[in-house]
Write an enzyme that holds these catalytic residues in place. Sequence first.
Site, PDB file in Angstrom:
ATOM      1  N   ASP A  89      93.735  53.904 -24.745  1.00  0.00           N
ATOM      2  CA  ASP A  89      94.774  52.882 -24.713  1.00  0.00           C
ATOM      3  C   ASP A  89      95.837  53.327 -23.713  1.00  0.00           C
ATOM      4  O   ASP A  89      96.377  54.422 -23.834  1.00  0.00           O
ATOM      5  CB  ASP A  89      95.367  52.723 -26.123  1.00  0.00           C
ATOM      6  CG  ASP A  89      96.318  51.543 -26.251  1.00  0.00           C
ATOM      7  OD1 ASP A  89      96.851  51.078 -25.227  1.00  0.00           O
ATOM      8  OD2 ASP A  89      96.540  51.105 -27.393  1.00  0.00           O
ATOM      9  N   ASP A 100      99.296  46.344 -20.955  1.00  0.00           N
ATOM     10  CA  ASP A 100      98.847  47.217 -22.041  1.00  0.00           C
ATOM     11  C   ASP A 100      97.402  46.830 -22.339  1.00  0.00           C
ATOM     12  O   ASP A 100      97.118  45.647 -22.576  1.00  0.00           O
ATOM     13  CB  ASP A 100      99.774  46.960 -23.246  1.00  0.00           C
ATOM     14  CG  ASP A 100      99.549  47.893 -24.419  1.00  0.00           C
ATOM     15  OD1 ASP A 100      98.634  48.719 -24.374  1.00  0.00           O
ATOM     16  OD2 ASP A 100     100.311  47.748 -25.408  1.00  0.00           O
ATOM     17  N   HIS A 160     101.893  42.710 -29.900  1.00  0.00           N
ATOM     18  CA  HIS A 160     103.341  42.682 -29.725  1.00  0.00           C
ATOM     19  C   HIS A 160     103.754  41.954 -28.462  1.00  0.00           C
ATOM     20  O   HIS A 160     103.058  41.991 -27.457  1.00  0.00           O
ATOM     21  CB  HIS A 160     103.878  44.120 -29.668  1.00  0.00           C
ATOM     22  CG  HIS A 160     103.081  45.013 -28.761  1.00  0.00           C
ATOM     23  ND1 HIS A 160     103.454  45.276 -27.482  1.00  0.00           N
ATOM     24  CD2 HIS A 160     101.897  45.670 -28.941  1.00  0.00           C
ATOM     25  CE1 HIS A 160     102.546  46.070 -26.918  1.00  0.00           C
ATOM     26  NE2 HIS A 160     101.590  46.319 -27.766  1.00  0.00           N
ATOM     27  N   HIS A 168     107.492  46.844 -26.937  1.00  0.00           N
ATOM     28  CA  HIS A 168     107.462  46.145 -28.224  1.00  0.00           C
ATOM     29  C   HIS A 168     108.755  45.340 -28.318  1.00  0.00           C
ATOM     30  O   HIS A 168     109.789  45.854 -28.693  1.00  0.00           O
ATOM     31  CB  HIS A 168     107.330  47.131 -29.386  1.00  0.00           C
ATOM     32  CG  HIS A 168     105.976  47.760 -29.441  1.00  0.00           C
ATOM     33  ND1 HIS A 168     105.058  47.466 -30.415  1.00  0.00           N
ATOM     34  CD2 HIS A 168     105.361  48.635 -28.616  1.00  0.00           C
ATOM     35  CE1 HIS A 168     103.939  48.134 -30.200  1.00  0.00           C
ATOM     36  NE2 HIS A 168     104.095  48.853 -29.112  1.00  0.00           N
ATOM     37  N   GLU A 287      92.035  45.626 -26.591  1.00  0.00           N
ATOM     38  CA  GLU A 287      93.371  45.104 -26.271  1.00  0.00           C
ATOM     39  C   GLU A 287      93.435  44.529 -24.859  1.00  0.00           C
ATOM     40  O   GLU A 287      92.919  45.122 -23.915  1.00  0.00           O
ATOM     41  CB  GLU A 287      94.422  46.223 -26.401  1.00  0.00           C
ATOM     42  CG  GLU A 287      95.845  45.744 -26.123  1.00  0.00           C
ATOM     43  CD  GLU A 287      96.899  46.825 -26.376  1.00  0.00           C
ATOM     44  OE1 GLU A 287      96.540  48.012 -26.346  1.00  0.00           O
ATOM     45  OE2 GLU A 287      98.067  46.446 -26.591  1.00  0.00           O
TER      46      GLU A 287
END
Length: 302
Positions: A89, A100, A160, A168, A287
């Site tokens: 990640d 991200d 997020h 975030h 993600e």
Amino acid sequence: MDDEFVEAPLSEFEQAGKIAAKVREESKSLVMADASLLDVAETIEGMIVEEGAFPAFPTNVSINEIAAHYTPEKGDQALFKETDLVKIDFGVSVNGALSDTAYTIDLSDKNGKLVEAAEKALANAIAGIKPGVKVGDIGGIVEETIKGYGFRPIANLTGHMIKTGLLHAGIDIPNVKTEDPYEFQVGDIFAVEPFATNGKGFVSDTEQVEIFSLYLPGGLRMRQSRQLLNHIINNYGMLPFAERWLVQEFPSKLLVSNALKEMLRMQVLKAYPVLKEAGGGLVSQAEHTIVVEEEGARILTQ
Ligand code: MN
Ligand code: MN
């Protein structure tokens, strides 16, 4: 952030997304049995810098029941094992415009369905995002998809909202159905990140912390702490950083460690403890970063 703060243009988020996509695909072949975790993390961070950008946070290399927030220490000797389920990640910052992204590699070849569950949940969640749709309903899509595979979503990890310089930004996308009423709006940028597990379906903190971010500057007595704080403000702003990065700049590991302790005690820093699946289950993750448009979500990290 002062009065003159402005959001980065969408074109920079697009660029951060494109770089993340390239690094993601090029880095997949690095994850293999007997490769070093530290090498993989540092290579990914180096690839981002080579593209003219910066890591938005330290590369997370989380294995098996570790769900997130592990990054190798300086000098870390650990190697991937052929039984490992590996989550990579990472994020990219282009002048504070962030992306991200994450992927899971199953070195054992025995957990393909678990990997697929997170990937399919990501695809279904993204397909469901449209202006006016509630974040809690996207959580429902993630939950249903993962349960359809016979696994559990991780209920206390979320996607997020992302804003310039802020990973975030206050609004979460749950991985289970909730009554969370926020409705997606055109122009919103979000990281969508389902986690699937064959364990209990939630994570708990471990004692280990490798990743930190600035919380509230001030009140430090040790000169070394103040020096380190200036370095953090100047180099990372509000973005997460690794102890490993600080040790690179300030070669005394003890000094860094003592300064970090004072900064945590004074709540100058926020700690991101390594997160472990509560039942010791294996965890997979997928993600992407998306932007919400009239017709739906457009993936920036592909
Ligand atoms: Mn991520
Ligand atoms: Mn994320």
